[in-house]
Design a protein around this motif. Structure first.
Motif, PDB file in Angstrom:
ATOM      1  N   ILE A  46       0.844  -1.199   0.000  1.00 54.39           N
ATOM      2  CA  ILE A  46       0.000   0.000   0.000  1.00 54.39           C
ATOM      3  C   ILE A  46       0.879   1.248   0.000  1.00 54.39           C
ATOM      4  CG2 ILE A  46      -1.625   1.343   1.407  1.00 54.39           C
ATOM      5  CD1 ILE A  46      -2.924  -1.374   2.172  1.00 54.39           C
ATOM      6  N   SER A  47       1.934   1.221   0.789  1.00 58.04           N
ATOM      7  CA  SER A  47       2.857   2.356   0.833  1.00 58.04           C
ATOM      8  C   SER A  47       3.495   2.598  -0.532  1.00 58.04           C
ATOM      9  CB  SER A  47       3.931   2.088   1.894  1.00 58.04           C
ATOM     10  OG  SER A  47       4.899   3.086   1.882  1.00 58.04           O
ATOM     11  N   LEU A  48       3.929   1.539  -1.184  1.00 54.87           N
ATOM     12  CA  LEU A  48       4.520   1.676  -2.520  1.00 54.87           C
ATOM     13  C   LEU A  48       3.486   2.177  -3.520  1.00 54.87           C
ATOM     14  CD1 LEU A  48       6.718  -1.539  -2.645  1.00 54.87           C
ATOM     15  CD2 LEU A  48       7.529   0.817  -2.737  1.00 54.87           C
TER      16      LEU A  48
ATOM     17  N   GLN B 261       0.984   4.094  -2.861  1.00 57.75           N
ATOM     18  CA  GLN B 261       0.786   5.513  -2.589  1.00 57.75           C
ATOM     19  C   GLN B 261       1.914   6.352  -3.190  1.00 57.75           C
ATOM     20  OE1 GLN B 261       0.408   5.443   1.678  1.00 57.75           O
ATOM     21  NE2 GLN B 261      -1.816   5.130   1.602  1.00 57.75           N
ATOM     22  N   LYS B 262       3.131   5.819  -3.185  1.00 57.61           N
ATOM     23  CA  LYS B 262       4.285   6.544  -3.729  1.00 57.61           C
ATOM     24  C   LYS B 262       4.248   6.617  -5.247  1.00 57.61           C
ATOM     25  CE  LYS B 262       7.537   5.129  -0.146  1.00 57.61           C
ATOM     26  NZ  LYS B 262       8.708   4.309   0.105  1.00 57.61           N
ATOM     27  N   VAL B 263       3.923   5.508  -5.889  1.00 61.41           N
ATOM     28  CA  VAL B 263       4.026   5.439  -7.352  1.00 61.41           C
ATOM     29  C   VAL B 263       2.678   5.547  -8.061  1.00 61.41           C
ATOM     30  CG1 VAL B 263       6.149   4.105  -7.254  1.00 61.41           C
ATOM     31  CG2 VAL B 263       3.981   2.909  -7.457  1.00 61.41           C
ATOM     32  N   GLY B 264       1.589   5.522  -7.335  1.00 62.64           N
ATOM     33  CA  GLY B 264       0.278   5.694  -7.942  1.00 62.64           C
ATOM     34  C   GLY B 264      -0.461   4.411  -8.236  1.00 62.64           C
ATOM     35  N   HIS B 265       0.206   3.423  -8.806  1.00 61.44           N
ATOM     36  CA  HIS B 265      -0.491   2.190  -9.190  1.00 61.44           C
ATOM     37  C   HIS B 265       0.492   1.027  -9.194  1.00 61.44           C
ATOM     38  CE1 HIS B 265      -3.242  -0.486 -11.224  1.00 61.44           C
ATOM     39  NE2 HIS B 265      -2.354  -0.714 -12.166  1.00 61.44           N
ATOM     40  N   VAL B 266       0.045  -0.081  -8.678  1.00 56.63           N
ATOM     41  CA  VAL B 266       0.829  -1.314  -8.741  1.00 56.63           C
ATOM     42  C   VAL B 266       0.117  -2.236  -9.719  1.00 56.63           C
ATOM     43  CG1 VAL B 266       1.559  -3.358  -7.461  1.00 56.63           C
ATOM     44  CG2 VAL B 266       1.732  -1.114  -6.405  1.00 56.63           C
ATOM     45  N   GLN B 267       0.833  -2.681 -10.711  1.00 54.46           N
ATOM     46  CA  GLN B 267       0.251  -3.569 -11.710  1.00 54.46           C
ATOM     47  C   GLN B 267       0.255  -4.994 -11.165  1.00 54.46           C
ATOM     48  OE1 GLN B 267       3.065  -2.423 -14.709  1.00 54.46           O
ATOM     49  NE2 GLN B 267       1.512  -1.229 -15.801  1.00 54.46           N
TER      50      GLN B 267
END
Length: 186
Positions: free
Chosen positions: A25-27, A29-35
């Protein structure tokens, strides 16, 4: 069936996707979207490739399994420090790559997972390990796909607590992985 359940549960414990939710979730929030699909597919391919060629590949590079595990433990250590202290160490130029690094590797298919796969290979048939990898990949995909729902469920304060708690757990895992393998190098 017992062997399949054992392998699946061992991999589930090592991958620890539920414990990684705050970091994911933290990542995100940092990058916008996790594929989710990309991260799951890459992690699955890494694990399957390592099942069949891991020790040989590392041997070709002149790297032993213990050195690989120590390197992976250091990456996990810094991810844990980020979670616990709320600082940012990992800075990626291209935010789209967060799906691969650090989620697919080393978070899901990291040194602990890959070392475990090699260890399991010594005891179990590759078909059973392959089935365990596939089941865990499905679980990983479901968790990655539902991080937004989980974020809403926990809220900001709940995520903060989870992030710090699982950061400490991740830190402990990284230290254990480091200490178990560093002594084998000397």
């Amino acid at each position: 069936m017992d062997e399949f359940l054992t392998v699946t549960m061992v991999l589930f414990a090592v991958i620890d996707i539920l414990g990684s939710i705050p970091l994911i979730i933290s990542l995100r929030q940092k990058v916008g979207h996790v594929q989710s699909e990309k991260a799951t597919l890459v992690a699955t391919v890494i694990m399957i490739a390592f099942l069949f060629t891991g020790e040989k590949f590392l041997g070709l590079l002149g790297v032993d399994v213990n050195s690989f595990a120590v390197a992976g433990s250091l990456v996990l250590f810094f991810l844990a420090i980020e979670m616990i202290l709320g600082i940012r160490i990992y800075k990626e130029e291209n935010p789209d790559t967060a799906s691969i690094i650090p989620i697919a590797f080393p978070l899901i298919a990291g040194a602990g997972t890959l070392t475990t796969i090699i260890s399991l290979r010594a005891e179990y048939d590759y078909k059973i390990i392959l089935a365990g990898i596939l089941v865990n990949s499905l679980i990983v995909y479901i968790v990655l796909k539902n991080t937004e729902r989980l974020e809403r469920l926990f809220g900001n304060s709940g995520l903060g607590i989870l992030r710090k708690t699982f950061g400490i757990v991740l830190l402990a895992i990284s230290i254990k992985l480091f200490t178990q393998n560093i002594k084998l190098l000397f």
